[in-house]
Design an enzyme around this catalytic site. Structure first.
Site, PDB file in Angstrom:
ATOM      1  N   PRO A   1       0.788  -1.226   0.000  1.00  0.00           N
ATOM      2  CG  PRO A   1      -0.145  -1.092   2.125  1.00  0.00           C
ATOM      3  CD  PRO A   1       0.511  -2.057   1.176  1.00  0.00           C
ATOM      4  CG  ASN A   2      -0.291   4.301   1.254  1.00  0.00           C
ATOM      5  OD1 ASN A   2      -1.265   4.824   0.718  1.00  0.00           O
ATOM      6  ND2 ASN A   2      -0.348   3.752   2.466  1.00  0.00           N
TER       7      ASN A   2
ATOM      8  NE  ARG B   1       3.911   6.726   1.625  1.00  0.00           N
ATOM      9  CZ  ARG B   1       4.212   5.517   2.050  1.00  0.00           C
ATOM     10  NH1 ARG B   1       4.764   4.642   1.250  1.00  0.00           N
ATOM     11  NH2 ARG B   1       3.921   5.148   3.277  1.00  0.00           N
TER      12      ARG B   1
ATOM     13  CE1 TYR C   1       8.894   5.045   2.658  1.00  0.00           C
ATOM     14  CE2 TYR C   1       7.322   6.849   2.931  1.00  0.00           C
ATOM     15  CZ  TYR C   1       7.848   5.648   3.354  1.00  0.00           C
ATOM     16  OH  TYR C   1       7.340   5.038   4.477  1.00  0.00           O
TER      17      TYR C   1
ATOM     18  CG  ASN D   1       8.389  -2.054   0.445  1.00  0.00           C
ATOM     19  OD1 ASN D   1       7.829  -2.211   1.526  1.00  0.00           O
ATOM     20  ND2 ASN D   1       8.973  -0.918   0.098  1.00  0.00           N
TER      21      ASN D   1
ATOM     22  CB  ALA E   1       1.348   0.100   6.134  1.00  0.00           C
TER      23      ALA E   1
ATOM     24  CD  GLU F   1      10.776  -7.656   5.845  1.00  0.00           C
ATOM     25  OE1 GLU F   1      11.080  -8.760   6.368  1.00  0.00           O
ATOM     26  OE2 GLU F   1      10.311  -6.707   6.501  1.00  0.00           O
TER      27      GLU F   1
ATOM     28  CG  HIS G   1      11.045  -2.349   4.683  1.00  0.00           C
ATOM     29  ND1 HIS G   1       9.685  -2.306   4.516  1.00  0.00           N
ATOM     30  CD2 HIS G   1      11.311  -3.527   5.310  1.00  0.00           C
ATOM     31  CE1 HIS G   1       9.154  -3.389   5.030  1.00  0.00           C
ATOM     32  NE2 HIS G   1      10.107  -4.158   5.521  1.00  0.00           N
TER      33      HIS G   1
ATOM     34  NE  ARG H   1       9.770   5.974   8.684  1.00  0.00           N
ATOM     35  CZ  ARG H   1       8.903   5.787   7.689  1.00  0.00           C
ATOM     36  NH1 ARG H   1       9.132   4.863   6.762  1.00  0.00           N
ATOM     37  NH2 ARG H   1       7.821   6.535   7.603  1.00  0.00           N
TER      38      ARG H   1
HETATM   39  C1  DQA Z   1       8.168   1.031   3.928  1.00  0.00           C
HETATM   40  C2  DQA Z   1       8.224   1.217   5.435  1.00  0.00           C
HETATM   41  C3  DQA Z   1       6.849   1.005   6.050  1.00  0.00           C
HETATM   42  O1  DQA Z   1       6.904   1.171   7.445  1.00  0.00           O
HETATM   43  C4  DQA Z   1       5.853   1.995   5.480  1.00  0.00           C
HETATM   44  O2  DQA Z   1       4.561   1.747   5.993  1.00  0.00           O
HETATM   45  C5  DQA Z   1       5.844   2.040   4.005  1.00  0.00           C
HETATM   46  C6  DQA Z   1       7.100   1.899   3.274  1.00  0.00           C
HETATM   47  C7  DQA Z   1       9.513   1.381   3.261  1.00  0.00           C
HETATM   48  O3  DQA Z   1       9.702   0.949   2.132  1.00  0.00           O
HETATM   49  O4  DQA Z   1      10.341   2.076   3.846  1.00  0.00           O
HETATM   50  O5  DQA Z   1       4.820   2.294   3.377  1.00  0.00           O
HETATM   51  O6  DQA Z   1       7.899  -0.334   3.661  1.00  0.00           O
END
Ligand code: DQA
Length: 140
Positions: free
Chosen positions: A9-10, A17, A22, A71, A74, A95, A97, A104
């Site tokens: 998501p997102n 964003r 990011y 990835n 959230a 995995e 990120h 964080r």
């Molecule tokens: C994320 C880190 C997550 O905590 C966050 O909710 C994201 C992006 C990252 O790529 O840093 O949406 O996965």
């Protein structure tokens, strides 16, 4: 080698964003660069904001592809279902990120993916995806 990047998501909002966290590049622009740089890798991508669709894609590709770069965004921190899907499939899952989740909020320190991941790469911006891709090439 056939790999897929699955984004949660997102992550469709990359480039517009929270740019301080990011970065400024859209995922599509980054993905195109990656494909050009690694022409021998058959690289696919999928993004969804919906948990079940991410699980469907992990199931669909996880017995067929050589690897998944995931990835879960959230959902990383909440989804037992995605964690179970990662455990179920035979393809190794790395995995990824973009941000260093450990620098964080504490709720981002929990991952339902990590226990069943082949490895974890975080905190290198979009380069985290490229490092994950390289880990598959090095494995060969
Ligand atoms: C994320 C880190 C997550 O905590 C966050 O909710 C994201 C992006 C990252 O790529 O840093 O949406 O996965």
């Amino acid at each position: 080698m056939k790999l897929i990047i699955i984004n949660g998501p997102n992550l469709n909002l990359l480039g517009k964003r929270e740019n301080d966290i990011y970065g400024d590049e859209t995922f599509n622009d980054f993905f195109e660069r990656l494909q050009k740089k690694y022409p021998k890798v058959k690289l696919a991508q999928f993004q969804s904001n919906i948990e079940g669709e991410l699980i469907d894609k992990i199931q669909e590709t996880g017995y067929e592809y050589d690897g998944i770069i995931l990835n879960a965004a959230a959902y990383t921190h909440t989804s037992v279902g995605i964690g179970d899907a990662v455990k179920a499939v035979t393809a190794p899952v790395v995995e990824v990120h973009i941000s260093n989740t450990f620098s964080r909020e504490t709720f981002r320190h929990v991952s339902y993916i990590s226990p069943n991941a082949r490895g974890i790469i975080l905190g290198f911006g979009l380069q985290s995806y490229e490092l994950a891709l390289q880990s598959f090439i090095m494995d060969r």
